[in-house]
Scaffold this active site. Structure first.
Site, short mmCIF file in Angstrom:
data_model
loop_
_atom_site.label_atom_id
_atom_site.label_comp_id
_atom_site.label_asym_id
_atom_site.label_seq_id
_atom_site.Cartn_x
_atom_site.Cartn_y
_atom_site.Cartn_z
N GLU A 138 0.81 -1.25 0.07
CA GLU A 138 -0.03 0.08 -0.08
C GLU A 138 0.73 1.43 0.00
O GLU A 138 1.73 1.43 1.05
CB GLU A 138 -0.80 0.06 1.26
CG GLU A 138 -1.91 1.29 1.37
CD GLU A 138 -2.81 1.04 2.41
OE1 GLU A 138 -3.36 0.01 2.73
OE2 GLU A 138 -3.16 2.25 2.90
N HIS A 152 -2.05 10.35 -0.01
CA HIS A 152 -2.10 8.88 -0.66
C HIS A 152 -2.10 8.95 -2.28
O HIS A 152 -1.62 8.02 -2.69
CB HIS A 152 -3.59 8.43 -0.13
CG HIS A 152 -3.61 6.85 -0.23
ND1 HIS A 152 -2.88 5.82 0.36
CD2 HIS A 152 -4.41 6.11 -1.15
CE1 HIS A 152 -3.49 4.68 0.02
NE2 HIS A 152 -4.15 4.88 -0.92
C1 MEV Z 1 -6.13 3.07 5.20
O1 MEV Z 1 -5.15 1.62 4.65
C2 MEV Z 1 -6.00 2.90 6.69
C3 MEV Z 1 -6.68 4.02 7.14
O2 MEV Z 1 -8.09 3.85 6.69
C4 MEV Z 1 -6.61 3.99 8.76
C5 MEV Z 1 -7.59 4.75 9.37
O3 MEV Z 1 -8.73 5.44 8.90
O4 MEV Z 1 -7.53 5.32 10.61
C6 MEV Z 1 -6.22 5.60 6.75
#
Ligand code: MEV
Length: 435
Positions: free
Chosen positions: A83, A376
């Site tokens: 990821e 992201h």
């Molecule tokens: C994504 O891999 C993880 C998150 O959804 C964690 C969170 O919402 O705390 C960003």
């Protein structure tokens, strides 16, 4: 060698240069590092000896998380994860934690639980009493089955009967697995003691297997981050701190949010588990069972404000090993263990848990400010560019353009790549006058 995990600018280097810098900083021969990572660390013929019906192997990115400081000592954490953002975010959050003195971690002894189940027990109260009366003998019997572990300083530490009602009794054997994850050792003990347990309790023998809810093998991590270290573009540090606390309270009240909160934590933790050849399914099973122990699924890590600081608290059961397991045959997992250089399985668990806490902090900080998508998407754009066929410097060029256009899609990346190659072709085929 005392390590320093602050490597400013590491992320800007090419893979080749990163390997050189990492090898030097870690005291590993660069050729050893490269060869350990060749074929993703596992050749097909070796893979064929590990599981069944093998037709190939499957690689994932192997990266290094930086800035991690635990109990005053620096660690470089190997991470295997697909990821985008996870490694950068964990390193970035670890740097913020560092400003407050780093992570403080402590852990239980590496005690796993073997369960021996009995059914149809006529008098379960008497059965439990008989087990308590024979604890010494049962410990000895269990230890005889794992002489190597006993030689290494581990072995059976305790025996605990539990009456589950309706004629079901389960006897727990607490086994100190030292630096092993311990699944095989614990299962060996369970099978070795079961006949005697059945004799003592009566009833019918049931399952003999470890429990992945290894709540005698927990790690606790805390950290204290000064608010100023949390400040983001256009966001005051104290506001970010309060946003993280509000996000934590949300997870504490709502299992739907707690699941995602914990997923963010496991992003970092699992990546270290995987990079060191450990069993991430065992870790996941234990973590979520522990998160649900009160009857309400809850966050494993919580955040509070304390004066000007943000304070994080994490408790998690973790069964990790630094000996045995896939690292015996998997070159990259062995490299992962060399990179982290933990002195014991307990210390490795502290590193994995701290990286998990850093990931959780990074996610909450992003959610409390810009939202998760901006950072992201910037990173995701690179993998989209690469999926569209961009190579070398074109990856960054394409990624930059599709991200700036707010259109991070494969189609957009292909279009930009085609434009780039057209402009390269036209500039090489028609050189400017005078050349
Ligand atoms: C994504 O891999 C993880 C998150 O959804 C964690 C969170 O919402 O705390 C960003």
């Amino acid at each position: 060698m005392r390590r320093n995990s602050r490597w400013p600018g590491f992320y800007k280097l090419s893979v080749e240069d990163r390997r050189r810098v990492a090898a030097e900083a870690l005291g590993i021969d660069v050729d050893d590092l490269i060869s350990a990572l060749g074929d993703g660390g596992l050749k097909c013929d070796k893979a064929d000896k590990i599981i069944e019906n093998v037709v190939g192997t499957f690689s994932l990115p192997f990266a290094l998380a930086l800035n991690v400081q635990i109990n005053g000592q620096d660690f470089i954490a190997p991470m295997v994860v697909e990821e985008p953002s996870v490694v950068a975010a964990a390193s970035n959050a670890a740097r913020m934690v560092r400003e407050g003195g780093g992570f403080t971690a402590e852990a239980d002894e590496p005690i796993m639980i073997a369960q021996v189940q009995l059914d149809e027990v006529v008098d379960s109260v008497r059965a439990c009493t008989r087990i308590r009366q024979h604890v010494g003998e049962l410990i000895e019997l269990g230890n005889e089955a794992v002489p190597g572990l006993v030689r290494r300083g581990g072995g059976v530490r305790g025996v605990e009967p539990r009456d589950l009602g309706e004629g079901m009794v389960v006897v727990h054997f607490h086994v100190d697995c030292r630096d092993a994850m311990g699944a095989n050792l614990v299962n060996t003990v369970a099978e070795a003691v079961s006949d005697r347990v059945e004799e003592l309790c009566g009833g019918r023998m049931g399952l003999r297997i470890l429990s992945n809810l290894c709540d005698r093998r927990k790690v606790r991590v805390t950290c204290r981050v000064p608010s100023h270290a949390l400040a983001a573009d256009g966001f005051d540090g104290a506001d970010v701190r309060d946003g993280v606390v509000r996000a934590s309270r949300f997870a504490e009240r709502d299992p739907y949010r707690a699941a995602t909160h914990n997923k963010g934590l496991m992003n970092g933790l699992d990546a270290v588990v995987l990079a060191t050849g450990n069993d991430w399914r065992a870790v996941e099973a234990g973590a979520h069972a522990y998160a649900a122990r009160t009857g309400q699924y809850s966050p494993l890590c919580t955040w509070r404000a304390d004066h000007d600081d943000l304070v994080g608290t994490l408790e998690i059961p973790l069964s990790l090993g630094t000996v045995g397991g896939p690292a015996r045959v998997h070159d990259a997992a062995r490299l992962g263990l060399r990179v982290v250089d933990a002195s014991s399985a307990v210390e490795l668990a502290m590193v994995a848990a701290s990286v998990g806490m850093a990931s959780n902090l990074a996610a909450l900080r992003a959610l409390a400010t810009d939202g998760i998508q901006r950072g992201h998407m910037a990173l995701h754009a690179r993998s989209v560019a690469s999926a569209a066929g961009a190579l070398g410097a074109d990856v960054e060029r394409v990624a930059h353009r599709i991200h700036a256009a707010g259109n991070v899609t494969l189609e957009a990346a292909k279009r930009v790549l085609a434009e780039l190659s057209r402009s390269t072709t036209s500039s090489t085929s028609a050189p400017p006058p005078g050349q």
